[in-house]
Design a protein around this motif. Structure first.
Motif, PDB file in Angstrom:
ATOM      1  N   ILE A 183       0.841  -1.192   0.000  1.00 49.30           N
ATOM      2  CA  ILE A 183       0.000   0.000   0.000  1.00 49.30           C
ATOM      3  C   ILE A 183       0.876   1.242   0.000  1.00 49.30           C
ATOM      4  CG2 ILE A 183      -1.817   1.276   1.179  1.00 49.30           C
ATOM      5  CD1 ILE A 183      -2.705  -1.359  -0.099  1.00 49.30           C
ATOM      6  N   GLN A 184       1.946   1.220   0.744  1.00 49.43           N
ATOM      7  CA  GLN A 184       2.892   2.340   0.730  1.00 49.43           C
ATOM      8  C   GLN A 184       3.422   2.589  -0.685  1.00 49.43           C
ATOM      9  OE1 GLN A 184       5.992   1.473   3.611  1.00 49.43           O
ATOM     10  NE2 GLN A 184       4.491   1.022   5.205  1.00 49.43           N
ATOM     11  N   LYS A 185       3.739   1.517  -1.387  1.00 45.30           N
ATOM     12  CA  LYS A 185       4.239   1.639  -2.754  1.00 45.30           C
ATOM     13  C   LYS A 185       3.161   2.169  -3.697  1.00 45.30           C
ATOM     14  CE  LYS A 185       7.709  -2.004  -2.290  1.00 45.30           C
ATOM     15  NZ  LYS A 185       8.085  -3.412  -2.645  1.00 45.30           N
ATOM     16  N   ALA A 186       1.922   1.715  -3.498  1.00 45.41           N
ATOM     17  CA  ALA A 186       0.818   2.181  -4.344  1.00 45.41           C
ATOM     18  C   ALA A 186       0.587   3.679  -4.161  1.00 45.41           C
ATOM     19  CB  ALA A 186      -0.453   1.400  -4.036  1.00 45.41           C
ATOM     20  N   VAL A 187       0.607   4.124  -2.912  1.00 44.93           N
ATOM     21  CA  VAL A 187       0.417   5.547  -2.636  1.00 44.93           C
ATOM     22  C   VAL A 187       1.558   6.358  -3.242  1.00 44.93           C
ATOM     23  CG1 VAL A 187       0.295   7.309  -0.833  1.00 44.93           C
ATOM     24  CG2 VAL A 187      -0.913   5.132  -0.525  1.00 44.93           C
ATOM     25  N   GLY A 188       2.784   5.902  -3.017  1.00 41.01           N
ATOM     26  CA  GLY A 188       3.939   6.595  -3.586  1.00 41.01           C
ATOM     27  C   GLY A 188       3.912   6.618  -5.102  1.00 41.01           C
ATOM     28  N   TRP A 189       3.484   5.524  -5.689  1.00 41.84           N
ATOM     29  CA  TRP A 189       3.378   5.425  -7.151  1.00 41.84           C
ATOM     30  C   TRP A 189       2.398   6.459  -7.692  1.00 41.84           C
ATOM     31  CZ3 TRP A 189       0.367   0.824  -9.703  1.00 41.84           C
ATOM     32  CH2 TRP A 189       0.394   0.961 -11.107  1.00 41.84           C
ATOM     33  N   MET A 190       1.221   6.577  -7.065  1.00 40.40           N
ATOM     34  CA  MET A 190       0.232   7.536  -7.547  1.00 40.40           C
ATOM     35  C   MET A 190       0.722   8.975  -7.362  1.00 40.40           C
ATOM     36  SD  MET A 190      -2.115   5.823  -9.002  1.00 40.40           S
ATOM     37  CE  MET A 190      -0.890   4.540  -9.375  1.00 40.40           C
ATOM     38  N   LEU A 191       1.411   9.252  -6.256  1.00 42.24           N
ATOM     39  CA  LEU A 191       1.981  10.584  -6.057  1.00 42.24           C
ATOM     40  C   LEU A 191       3.050  10.876  -7.117  1.00 42.24           C
ATOM     41  CD1 LEU A 191       2.275  10.588  -2.161  1.00 42.24           C
ATOM     42  CD2 LEU A 191       0.683  11.939  -3.540  1.00 42.24           C
TER      43      LEU A 191
END
Length: 238
Positions: A183-191
């Motif tokens: 989830i951390q990676k998904a959030v960072g990816w979208m940012l």
């Protein structure tokens, strides 16, 4: 006479590769305690699955895809995802697309790995919800299921591509302190995707949150930043 889902499974099973299956099982963390615990692989490459999906795309209906989603083998489900995306894109009517979205949301237990989510969420749910009420994304973000949470974040990709950032930033804020690195990676990816369009939007968001957000998320988010600004965030000198 075999139904289409059986034909697809048979065609996929002919492509199985035990050596690659072992490699994929390790890569997708199928061991005890891993995020993909218990999943089974045939060892088929993504290009092979895309080619096969293209062969069957005009023959499948939702019932066929539902059978693929029930399979214990990851490649059956992934091919099902590819076919569902194709079915959604080919059906232009709002009614048919709504039915496909409803089906998609009913099958989140089958979308039980990041590649299944990432290949479908923004292409189906994200596309359908563009310029519509986004309450389902917030509901998914508050779910106790990691894959539903990832669906909520990755679905925002479509809005991001269209230059709409309000919902993506709100979902990112909801999930910002999640304990799981997927989830951390998904959030960072979208940012990061937002920064490709408007780096100032991501910069402003990170300036407000970077001191308390997971390091994994921050590293993903600043990947496209100028090096001096990237280092400033990493060293806490903003």
């Amino acid at each position: 006479m075999q139904n289409t889902s059986s034909e697809i499974k048979k065609a996929l099973n002919k492509l199985k590769n035990p050596e690659k299956a072992e490699q994929k099982a390790v890569f997708f963390q199928t061991g005890k305690g891993g995020y993909g615990e218990g999943d089974k692989f045939l060892g088929i490459t993504v290009p092979e699955q895309r080619k096969l999906a293209a062969t069957f795309k005009y023959q499948v209906e939702i019932d066929d895809i539902k059978q693929l989603f029930k399979s214990e083998f990851h490649e059956h489900r992934f091919t099902g995802v590819l076919l569902l995306v194709s079915l959604y894109e080919r059906n232009k009517s709002e009614t048919k697309r709504q039915a496909i979205v409803d089906f998609y949301l009913s099958q989140t237990d089958a979308l039980n790995n990041w590649d299944l989510v990432d290949a479908s969420a923004y292409k189906i749910l994200g596309h359908f919800l563009h310029e519509k009420d986004k309450s389902i994304l917030y509901k998914l973000a508050k779910s106790d299921k990691i894959w539903e949470q990832r669906i909520s974040m990755v679905s925002c990709m479509f809005d991001i591509k269209k230059g709409h950032y309000e919902t993506p930033l709100s979902i990112a804020e909801l999930l910002l302190h999640h304990q799981h690195d997927l989830i951390q990676k998904a959030v960072g990816w979208m940012l990061k995707e937002i920064s490709k369009n408007d780096i100032h939007v991501t910069d402003e968001f990170l300036t407000a949150h970077y001191k308390n957000m997971p390091r994994t998320c921050l590293r993903y988010a600043i990947e496209k930043f100028p090096e001096d600004r990237r280092q400033a965030f990493l060293k806490g000198k903003i």
